[in-house]
Design an enzyme around this catalytic site. Sequence first.
Site, mmCIF file in Angstrom:
data_model
loop_
_atom_site.group_PDB
_atom_site.id
_atom_site.type_symbol
_atom_site.label_atom_id
_atom_site.label_comp_id
_atom_site.label_asym_id
_atom_site.label_seq_id
_atom_site.Cartn_x
_atom_site.Cartn_y
_atom_site.Cartn_z
ATOM 1 N N ASN A 1 -2.023 1.712 0.897
ATOM 2 C CA ASN A 1 -2.745 1.584 2.163
ATOM 3 C C ASN A 1 -3.467 2.880 2.504
ATOM 4 O O ASN A 1 -2.949 3.972 2.285
ATOM 5 C CB ASN A 1 -1.779 1.212 3.293
ATOM 6 C CG ASN A 1 -1.081 -0.104 3.014
ATOM 7 O OD1 ASN A 1 -1.533 -0.867 2.158
ATOM 8 N ND2 ASN A 1 0.005 -0.379 3.707
ATOM 9 N N HIS B 1 -4.473 5.336 -2.877
ATOM 10 C CA HIS B 1 -5.877 4.912 -2.744
ATOM 11 C C HIS B 1 -6.655 5.741 -1.718
ATOM 12 O O HIS B 1 -7.709 5.310 -1.269
ATOM 13 C CB HIS B 1 -5.939 3.423 -2.374
ATOM 14 C CG HIS B 1 -5.499 2.523 -3.489
ATOM 15 N ND1 HIS B 1 -5.245 1.179 -3.324
ATOM 16 C CD2 HIS B 1 -5.254 2.780 -4.799
ATOM 17 C CE1 HIS B 1 -4.868 0.659 -4.491
ATOM 18 N NE2 HIS B 1 -4.855 1.609 -5.382
ATOM 19 N N CYS C 1 -21.386 17.758 -3.202
ATOM 20 C CA CYS C 1 -20.593 18.976 -3.452
ATOM 21 C C CYS C 1 -19.092 18.693 -3.538
ATOM 22 O O CYS C 1 -18.325 19.566 -3.899
ATOM 23 C CB CYS C 1 -20.883 20.037 -2.385
ATOM 24 S SG CYS C 1 -20.171 19.666 -0.773
ATOM 25 N N THR D 1 2.824 -6.224 -1.090
ATOM 26 C CA THR D 1 1.673 -6.084 -1.985
ATOM 27 C C THR D 1 1.583 -7.290 -2.919
ATOM 28 O O THR D 1 2.606 -7.796 -3.373
ATOM 29 C CB THR D 1 1.715 -4.768 -2.807
ATOM 30 O OG1 THR D 1 0.582 -4.734 -3.692
ATOM 31 C CG2 THR D 1 2.993 -4.586 -3.583
ATOM 32 N N SER D 2 0.329 -7.693 -3.183
ATOM 33 C CA SER D 2 0.133 -8.832 -4.095
ATOM 34 C C SER D 2 0.414 -8.404 -5.525
ATOM 35 O O SER D 2 0.615 -9.251 -6.398
ATOM 36 C CB SER D 2 -1.298 -9.358 -3.972
ATOM 37 O OG SER D 2 -2.224 -8.308 -4.182
ATOM 38 N N ASN E 1 8.181 -9.774 0.617
ATOM 39 C CA ASN E 1 6.840 -10.353 0.742
ATOM 40 C C ASN E 1 6.963 -11.699 1.450
ATOM 41 O O ASN E 1 8.010 -12.335 1.374
ATOM 42 C CB ASN E 1 6.219 -10.554 -0.660
ATOM 43 C CG ASN E 1 4.701 -10.682 -0.611
ATOM 44 O OD1 ASN E 1 4.160 -11.575 0.030
ATOM 45 N ND2 ASN E 1 4.018 -9.786 -1.291
ATOM 46 N N VAL E 2 5.904 -12.124 2.126
ATOM 47 C CA VAL E 2 5.961 -13.425 2.799
ATOM 48 C C VAL E 2 5.890 -14.589 1.819
ATOM 49 O O VAL E 2 6.141 -15.729 2.182
ATOM 50 C CB VAL E 2 4.835 -13.603 3.857
ATOM 51 C CG1 VAL E 2 5.145 -12.861 5.127
ATOM 52 C CG2 VAL E 2 3.478 -13.216 3.297
ATOM 53 N N ALA F 1 7.562 -8.257 6.433
ATOM 54 C CA ALA F 1 8.121 -6.909 6.281
ATOM 55 C C ALA F 1 8.643 -6.382 7.617
ATOM 56 O O ALA F 1 9.678 -5.705 7.662
ATOM 57 C CB ALA F 1 7.054 -5.968 5.712
HETATM 58 P P1 OAD Z 1 -3.301 -7.765 -0.792
HETATM 59 O O1 OAD Z 1 -4.136 -8.276 0.329
HETATM 60 O O2 OAD Z 1 -3.756 -8.008 -2.184
HETATM 61 O O3 OAD Z 1 -1.832 -8.358 -0.694
HETATM 62 C C1 OAD Z 1 -1.097 -8.331 0.481
HETATM 63 C C2 OAD Z 1 0.274 -8.886 0.185
HETATM 64 O O4 OAD Z 1 1.034 -8.804 1.364
HETATM 65 C C3 OAD Z 1 0.270 -10.360 -0.236
HETATM 66 O O5 OAD Z 1 1.115 -10.522 -1.369
HETATM 67 C C4 OAD Z 1 0.847 -11.091 0.977
HETATM 68 O O6 OAD Z 1 1.615 -12.220 0.614
HETATM 69 C C5 OAD Z 1 1.727 -10.007 1.579
HETATM 70 N N1 OAD Z 1 1.927 -10.113 3.021
HETATM 71 C C6 OAD Z 1 1.071 -10.563 3.965
HETATM 72 N N2 OAD Z 1 1.602 -10.437 5.190
HETATM 73 C C7 OAD Z 1 2.841 -9.890 5.029
HETATM 74 C C8 OAD Z 1 3.881 -9.507 5.897
HETATM 75 N N3 OAD Z 1 3.757 -9.648 7.214
HETATM 76 N N4 OAD Z 1 5.009 -8.994 5.379
HETATM 77 C C9 OAD Z 1 5.151 -8.849 4.028
HETATM 78 N N5 OAD Z 1 4.199 -9.195 3.147
HETATM 79 C C10 OAD Z 1 3.051 -9.702 3.628
HETATM 80 O O7 OAD Z 1 -3.074 -6.201 -0.511
HETATM 81 P P2 OAD Z 1 -2.563 -5.077 -1.516
HETATM 82 O O8 OAD Z 1 -1.573 -5.608 -2.477
HETATM 83 O O9 OAD Z 1 -2.208 -3.906 -0.697
HETATM 84 O O10 OAD Z 1 -7.554 -1.397 -2.892
HETATM 85 O O11 OAD Z 1 -3.911 -4.789 -2.286
HETATM 86 C C11 OAD Z 1 -3.964 -3.749 -3.201
HETATM 87 C C12 OAD Z 1 -5.326 -3.102 -3.160
HETATM 88 O O12 OAD Z 1 -6.364 -4.084 -3.279
HETATM 89 C C13 OAD Z 1 -5.660 -2.405 -1.871
HETATM 90 O O13 OAD Z 1 -5.122 -1.111 -1.761
HETATM 91 C C14 OAD Z 1 -7.148 -2.356 -1.892
HETATM 92 C C15 OAD Z 1 -7.413 -3.776 -2.332
HETATM 93 O O14 OAD Z 1 -8.622 -4.008 -2.890
HETATM 94 C C16 OAD Z 1 -8.780 -0.868 -2.861
HETATM 95 O O15 OAD Z 1 -9.568 -1.059 -1.955
HETATM 96 C C17 OAD Z 1 -9.089 -0.019 -4.032
#
Ligand code: OAD
Length: 243
Positions: free
Chosen positions: A98, A115, A126, A185-186, A210-211, A228
């Site tokens: 995040n 990230h 620069c 995280t997904s 995860n949900v 979470a």
């Molecule tokens: P994602 O949007 O890919 O995944 C979010 C995850 O959180 C999913 O698996 C949901 O099921 C879960 N989720 C949603 N609500 C929740 C809750 N209340 N409690 C627990 N889990 C929950 O986000 P990230 O995995 O963080 O990178 O994505 C990784 C990266 O992809 C990010 O850092 C960003 C994105 O593109 C860049 O921008 C480079």
Amino acid sequence: MSRAVALLKHARSVFVLTGAGVSAESGVPTFRGTDGLWRNYSAEQLATPDAFQRDPRLVWEWYHWRQSVILKAEPNLAHQALVMLEQTVENFLLLTQNVDNLHRRAGSKNVLELHGNIFRARCSDCGKIVEYVFAQEEISGLPKCQCGGLLRPDVIWFGETIPADAWHDALDFLNRADVAMICGTSGVVWPAAAIPGIACGRGVKTIEVNVESTAISSIVDVSIIGKAAEVLPDLLERLTAGT
Ligand code: OAD
């Protein structure tokens, strides 16, 4: 839940990987959830060097919008539970994908941002890094460095290399960890997506929160389905009960 508590009770070293789901309860949209699109663009379309080169104004508008959402957000109970976990265990490292700064705002200390951070910008010419919060008057122009170069968000985009130091330190800690927690995280964006497999391969016990089930649910030791902001406080309460 009881198995996760038992694993954490015996752990001296805990590694935590977080993703956008941890900030969901703060009102920050996840990337791959139903509200993950901005003006019909996905993160993959905007978070790239090519997108910035093609249309820096569009990319900055997206980051300005995200900043405005994050500035209104407060750390939630999940962030706070992770602060408590850090205070409870002997060794703790939080690796986050995040960019919203909410872990630090909650009070987490040993945080590595894989990230980058949305409240920093970097000069495309620069390389100077500055703290950056969008100001309304910039809406007409693009943010510039003192050297005249175009500033860009100091975040990692698709196709770019993650900070080598942070990654090295994270793997070094993971090597010695007893438990690795993977929260919200997904698990589809590399190299963070490699963490659960690396942990399992090294015999580190793994807990996923995860949900929904994800690609890594089948390889972790414990998979807890739930928000979470509900699961983590519950876990911490049970962990610290009677201690
Ligand atoms: P994602 O949007 O890919 O995944 C979010 C995850 O959180 C999913 O698996 C949901 O099921 C879960 N989720 C949603 N609500 C929740 C809750 N209340 N409690 C627990 N889990 C929950 O986000 P990230 O995995 O963080 O990178 O994505 C990784 C990266 O992809 C990010 O850092 C960003 C994105 O593109 C860049 O921008 C480079």
